[in-house]
Structures are given as structure tokens and as C-alpha cells.
Design an enzyme around this catalytic site. Structure first.
Site, PDB file in Angstrom:
ATOM      1  N   CYS A 121       0.821  -1.219   0.000  1.00 36.74           N
ATOM      2  CA  CYS A 121       0.000   0.000   0.000  1.00 36.74           C
ATOM      3  C   CYS A 121       0.850   1.262   0.000  1.00 36.74           C
ATOM      4  CB  CYS A 121      -0.937   0.002   1.197  1.00 36.74           C
ATOM      5  SG  CYS A 121      -1.943  -1.482   1.306  1.00 36.74           S
ATOM      6  N   HIS A 257      -3.326   7.038   2.682  1.00 36.26           N
ATOM      7  CA  HIS A 257      -3.749   5.740   2.166  1.00 36.26           C
ATOM      8  C   HIS A 257      -5.160   5.445   2.667  1.00 36.26           C
ATOM      9  CE1 HIS A 257      -4.090   1.610   1.258  1.00 36.26           C
ATOM     10  NE2 HIS A 257      -3.777   1.158   2.452  1.00 36.26           N
ATOM     11  N   ASN A 288     -10.354  -0.231  -0.169  1.00 37.00           N
ATOM     12  CA  ASN A 288      -8.898  -0.109  -0.024  1.00 37.00           C
ATOM     13  C   ASN A 288      -8.254  -0.751  -1.247  1.00 37.00           C
ATOM     14  OD1 ASN A 288      -6.182  -0.628   0.517  1.00 37.00           O
ATOM     15  ND2 ASN A 288      -6.521  -1.097   2.679  1.00 37.00           N
TER      16      ASN A 288
HETATM   17  N1  COA Z   1     -18.373  -8.397  10.144  1.00 33.84           N
HETATM   18  C1  COA Z   1     -18.954  -8.382  11.341  1.00 33.84           C
HETATM   19  N2  COA Z   1     -18.283  -8.564  12.478  1.00 33.84           N
HETATM   20  C2  COA Z   1     -16.965  -8.787  12.399  1.00 33.84           C
HETATM   21  C3  COA Z   1     -16.295  -8.822  11.170  1.00 33.84           C
HETATM   22  C4  COA Z   1     -17.043  -8.623  10.000  1.00 33.84           C
HETATM   23  N3  COA Z   1     -16.491  -8.625   8.792  1.00 33.84           N
HETATM   24  N4  COA Z   1     -14.982  -9.038  11.400  1.00 33.84           N
HETATM   25  C5  COA Z   1     -14.836  -9.139  12.729  1.00 33.84           C
HETATM   26  N5  COA Z   1     -16.031  -8.986  13.331  1.00 33.84           N
HETATM   27  C6  COA Z   1     -16.330  -9.004  14.756  1.00 33.84           C
HETATM   28  C7  COA Z   1     -15.376  -9.881  15.512  1.00 33.84           C
HETATM   29  O1  COA Z   1     -15.836 -11.216  15.558  1.00 33.84           O
HETATM   30  C8  COA Z   1     -15.364  -9.233  16.879  1.00 33.84           C
HETATM   31  O2  COA Z   1     -16.505  -9.639  17.577  1.00 33.84           O
HETATM   32  P1  COA Z   1     -16.490  -9.853  19.177  1.00 33.84           P
HETATM   33  O3  COA Z   1     -16.162  -8.499  19.756  1.00 33.84           O
HETATM   34  O4  COA Z   1     -17.873 -10.317  19.491  1.00 33.84           O
HETATM   35  O5  COA Z   1     -15.413 -10.858  19.443  1.00 33.84           O
HETATM   36  C9  COA Z   1     -15.519  -7.762  16.578  1.00 33.84           C
HETATM   37  O6  COA Z   1     -16.118  -7.682  15.275  1.00 33.84           O
HETATM   38  C10 COA Z   1     -14.228  -6.992  16.591  1.00 33.84           C
HETATM   39  O7  COA Z   1     -13.273  -7.693  15.770  1.00 33.84           O
HETATM   40  P2  COA Z   1     -11.912  -7.047  15.377  1.00 33.84           P
HETATM   41  O8  COA Z   1     -11.179  -7.959  14.455  1.00 33.84           O
HETATM   42  O9  COA Z   1     -11.216  -6.626  16.646  1.00 33.84           O
HETATM   43  O10 COA Z   1     -12.428  -5.781  14.547  1.00 33.84           O
HETATM   44  P3  COA Z   1     -11.784  -4.361  14.400  1.00 33.84           P
HETATM   45  O11 COA Z   1     -12.507  -3.378  15.224  1.00 33.84           O
HETATM   46  O12 COA Z   1     -10.307  -4.426  14.580  1.00 33.84           O
HETATM   47  O13 COA Z   1     -12.109  -4.022  12.899  1.00 33.84           O
HETATM   48  C11 COA Z   1     -10.959  -4.032  10.814  1.00 33.84           C
HETATM   49  C12 COA Z   1     -11.637  -4.872  11.888  1.00 33.84           C
HETATM   50  C13 COA Z   1     -10.380  -4.969   9.752  1.00 33.84           C
HETATM   51  C14 COA Z   1     -12.010  -3.097  10.195  1.00 33.84           C
HETATM   52  C15 COA Z   1      -9.860  -3.181  11.461  1.00 33.84           C
HETATM   53  O14 COA Z   1      -9.033  -3.991  12.259  1.00 33.84           O
HETATM   54  C16 COA Z   1      -8.992  -2.484  10.474  1.00 33.84           C
HETATM   55  O15 COA Z   1      -9.461  -1.650   9.712  1.00 33.84           O
HETATM   56  N6  COA Z   1      -7.688  -2.763  10.497  1.00 33.84           N
HETATM   57  C17 COA Z   1      -6.729  -2.112   9.639  1.00 33.84           C
HETATM   58  C18 COA Z   1      -6.903  -2.626   8.265  1.00 33.84           C
HETATM   59  C19 COA Z   1      -6.062  -1.916   7.323  1.00 33.84           C
HETATM   60  O16 COA Z   1      -5.848  -0.741   7.454  1.00 33.84           O
HETATM   61  N7  COA Z   1      -5.581  -2.653   6.385  1.00 33.84           N
HETATM   62  C20 COA Z   1      -4.863  -2.157   5.337  1.00 33.84           C
HETATM   63  C21 COA Z   1      -3.528  -1.770   5.683  1.00 33.84           C
HETATM   64  S1  COA Z   1      -2.784  -1.610   4.188  1.00 33.84           S
END
Ligand code: COA
Length: 332
Positions: A121, A257, A288
Site C-alpha cells: 500500500c 492511504h 482499499n
Molecule cells: N463483520 C462483522 N463482524 C466482524 C467482522 C465482519 N467482517 N470481522 C470481525 N467482526 C467481529 C469480531 O468477531 C469481533 O466480535 P467480538 O467483539 O464479538 O469478538 C468484533 O467484530 C471486533 O473484531 P476485530 O477484528 O477486533 O475488529 P476491528 O474493530 O479491529 O475491525 C478491521 C476490523 C479490519 C475493520 C480493522 O481492524 C482495520 O481496519 N484494520 C486495519 C486494516 C487496514 O488498514 N488494512 C490495510 C492496511 S494496508
């Protein structure tokens, strides 16, 4: 003793034109939620994404790059055969060799030097740094820098952590000589301690040689990447501002980004951006697109009138590696 003759370039380089290609097909959250047991509301609230563009079979890494480049060249007023170097940032050109850049250069009608950059990225901002330095060092009169991805080819549609995030598209810029500084010093680096945070699952040879052959899809430790980016990237962005001698009050546009709107918000807060700074939010309907996200967001801001000629824009990108790069540029 005979010394080597050198031919330095102009004192300054700038971005002269920005182009984009967005695949025709819009895929709203409602089309992907069933496969990942999610909801439109959750995706919008956690990432900001409402829809994304997904390429069809005819929209390839090469074709999307060529289309975006033609627009950038036309806007820069530069012919393809004036380009001396084509730099392509991508992680989804799925041939091990040759580079995507050589095919793109050929389609555009130039025999320029051409190579790909693998910095995920952050690749486009790496390319801008390379192109700027090449022009100023005299090794290229004009450089074409492309960020392109067809991430739908390597994203598992059933993976809850990635399926709603990644998307497809291409953006391109032409870099050339300028009377005034148009591209500030790059601040870049890597944090390889987190090498495994975003990666393809396994090497191709293992994926295809296993008992159940398949594509080595992207895997991501989302929460860890989120924390790292929210904490570390504002510092990198601030350093890019400092090295360019620009304060947040002098800045017009912030083009990070497009990873997650909440990461963008955290960076804007840490930087103390005043409300006068316009912030790119292309992720809402583009998803993204990794290396393509900054040039796509840049192009959108220009098209919408949010980035105007002469404005100062802060670019910052981060991703797999973990690698990052940031610089201040002047809007063409
Ligand atoms: N839909 C619904 N619920 C989901 C889910 C989805 N797609 N993915 C995870 N969950 C749930 C999990 O099971 C968890 O539930 P719980 O609290 O009951 O255990 C909860 O949501 C939180 O999960 P988590 O993985 O901690 O989510 P998050 O708040 O970290 O959000 C992302 C997930 C991917 C949106 C976030 O981590 C993110 O944006 N990360 C950076 C990604 C990024 O920038 N990538 C590119 C870099 S180049």
C-alpha cells in the site's frame, strides 16, 4: 585520471498530471455480507466503506494502468514517448516475471526503462520519491508513476477480516521538471518486525503444490495493523511536513492511504489538522485499493475541486512489510 561525465537534471520536480481508472462494476456491502456473516452497518461503522469497485476479466492490472496513464499524460500535456521511466507499484501483478511496467510501457508506446516496485500500500509514495529523484538527478526527463491493484484476484471472499476491505483500480501521475519545488523530501521506512501482519498466506509454489491447490489469499492481522497505523503514521506524516517546511496551517489537502476512515480520523487528530484542510475519503466508495489508493484519492479530490492547482497536499501511505512513505506535494 579521466573522470566520468555526469548530467544532473533540473533543481526541482513536480507532479504534472494525475489520472485514474475505476472499474465499471460497483459492489455494495449488501452483495458481500452474506459470505462473511456481516452487515452493511458494521462495515460502514468499522471502516467507512459503502461500496467498492471490482474489475471484471477484461479489466487487468495492465489495462487499468494504461487507461489511468493515458489520462495522466493528457492532463500533463506530455506524450508517451517523452517518458523515460515507468514505475509501477503493485502487489497483484500475478506473473513472477516480467514486470507489469514493461507491458504497460509498450502499450503506451514508449521504450522507457520500466520496472515494478513491491512496497504494497506504500508503493505509490515510494514510486513518487523515486520518480522525483530520477528527474532531479537527470536519469529521467519525465517519469510515469502508477499505483495499480486487482486485489479481488487474491482476496478470499469468505474471509471476514479482508473481504469487505480490498478492491481494484489504478491511478497514475506524470513527474517532470519544475521551476519551483513540487515534491518534498520523502520520509520512508519499514518495520519488518511486523512482517507477518499483512501477507499472502503462503508462497505460490506451496499453495499450488499442496493436496488442495488454491490461490494464496491475503491474510491480515487487522487489529494489530489498525493500532500500528493509528499510533505510528501521524509521526511519519508530521516528519514529512517538517522536512518540507510546511505547517498544518499552510496545508490544503490531506491524502492518506485509504485503509480505514477511523485510521484517517486518528491521524488527522494527532496531526492537529485545522478544519480548512480537506481530507480524502475515497474509501467510502472505492474500498482499499492498496498501491492505487493514494493516486485514486488524489484524482478524486482534483475532480471534485477539493484539490486545486498550487495547493499543498500531504501524502502518507503504509502497508504490508510493514512499509511506509510520506511526502508533501503541490497539486498540478
Ligand atoms: N463483520 C462483522 N463482524 C466482524 C467482522 C465482519 N467482517 N470481522 C470481525 N467482526 C467481529 C469480531 O468477531 C469481533 O466480535 P467480538 O467483539 O464479538 O469478538 C468484533 O467484530 C471486533 O473484531 P476485530 O477484528 O477486533 O475488529 P476491528 O474493530 O479491529 O475491525 C478491521 C476490523 C479490519 C475493520 C480493522 O481492524 C482495520 O481496519 N484494520 C486495519 C486494516 C487496514 O488498514 N488494512 C490495510 C492496511 S494496508
Amino acid at each position: 585520471m579521466t573522470t566520468i561525465t555526469t548530467a544532473p537534471g533540473p533543481a526541482h520536480a513536480a507532479i504534472l498530471g494525475v489520472g485514474a481508472y475505476r472499474p465499471a462494476r460497483l459492489v455494495p456491502n449488501s452483495e458481500i455480507v452474506d459470505a462473511i456473516d456481516s452487515t452493511d452497518e458494521w462495515i460502514q461503522q468499522r471502516s467507512g466503506i459503502k461500496t467498492r469497485r471490482i474489475a471484471d476479466d477484461s479489466e487487468t492490472v495492465i489495462s487499468m494502468s494504461v487507461d489511468a496513464s493515458r489520462v495522466a499524460l493528457e492532463r500533463a500535456g506530455i506524450a508517451a514517448d517523452q517518458i523515460d521511466c515507468v514505475i509501477v507499484a503493485t502487489v497483484s501483478h500475478l506473473l513472477q516475471m516480467p514486470s507489469a511496467a514493461t507491458a504497460i510501457a509498450h502499450e503506451l508506446g514508449t521504450k522507457a526503462a520500466a520496472f515494478d516496485v513491491s512496497a504494497a500500500c506504500a508503493g505509490f509514495c515510494h514510486g513518487v520519491a523515486l520518480g522525483s529523484d530520477m528527474v532531479r538527478a537527470g536519469s529521467a526527463g519525465y517519469a510515469l508513476v502508477i499505483g495499480v491493484e486487482k486485489l479481488s484476484d487474491i482476496t478470499d471472499p469468505t474471509d471476514r477480516g479482508t473481504a469487505f476491505i480490498f478492491a481494484d483500480g489504478a491511478g497514475a501521475v506524470v513527474i517532470g521538471p519544475s521551476d519551483t519545488p513540487g515534491i518534498g523530501p520523502v520520509v520512508w521506512g519499514s518495520d519488518g518486525e511486523h512482517y507477518d501482519h499483512i501477507r499472502t498466506r503462503e508462497p505460490w509454489v506451496d499453495a499450488l503444490g499442496s493436496d488442495e491447490p488454491g490461490i494464496p489469499f491475503i491474510t491480515m492481522k487487522g487489529s494489530e495493523v489498525f493500532r500500528w497505523a493509528s499510533y505510528s503514521m501521524a509521526k511519519i506524516a508530521q516528519e514529512a511536513l517538517d522536512r518540507a517546511g510546511v505547517t498544518v496551517d499552510q496545508l490544503d489537502c490531506f491524502i492518506p492511504h485509504q485503509a480505514n476512515n477511523r485510521i484517517t480520523d486518528a491521524m488527522a487528530r494527532s496531526l492537529g489538522l485545522p478544519p480548512t484542510v480537506r481530507i480524502a475519503r475515497d474509501i467510502v466508495d472505492a474500498g482499499n485499493t492498496s498501491a492505487a489508493s493514494v493516486p485514486l484519492a488524489f484524482e478524486r479530490m482534483i475532480a471534485d475541486g477539493d484539490a486545486r492547482p498550487g495547493d499543498l497536499a500531504l501524502l502518507v501511505a503504509f502497508g504490508a512489510g510493514l512499509s511506509y512513505a510520506a511526502q508533501v506535494v503541490t497539486v498540478p
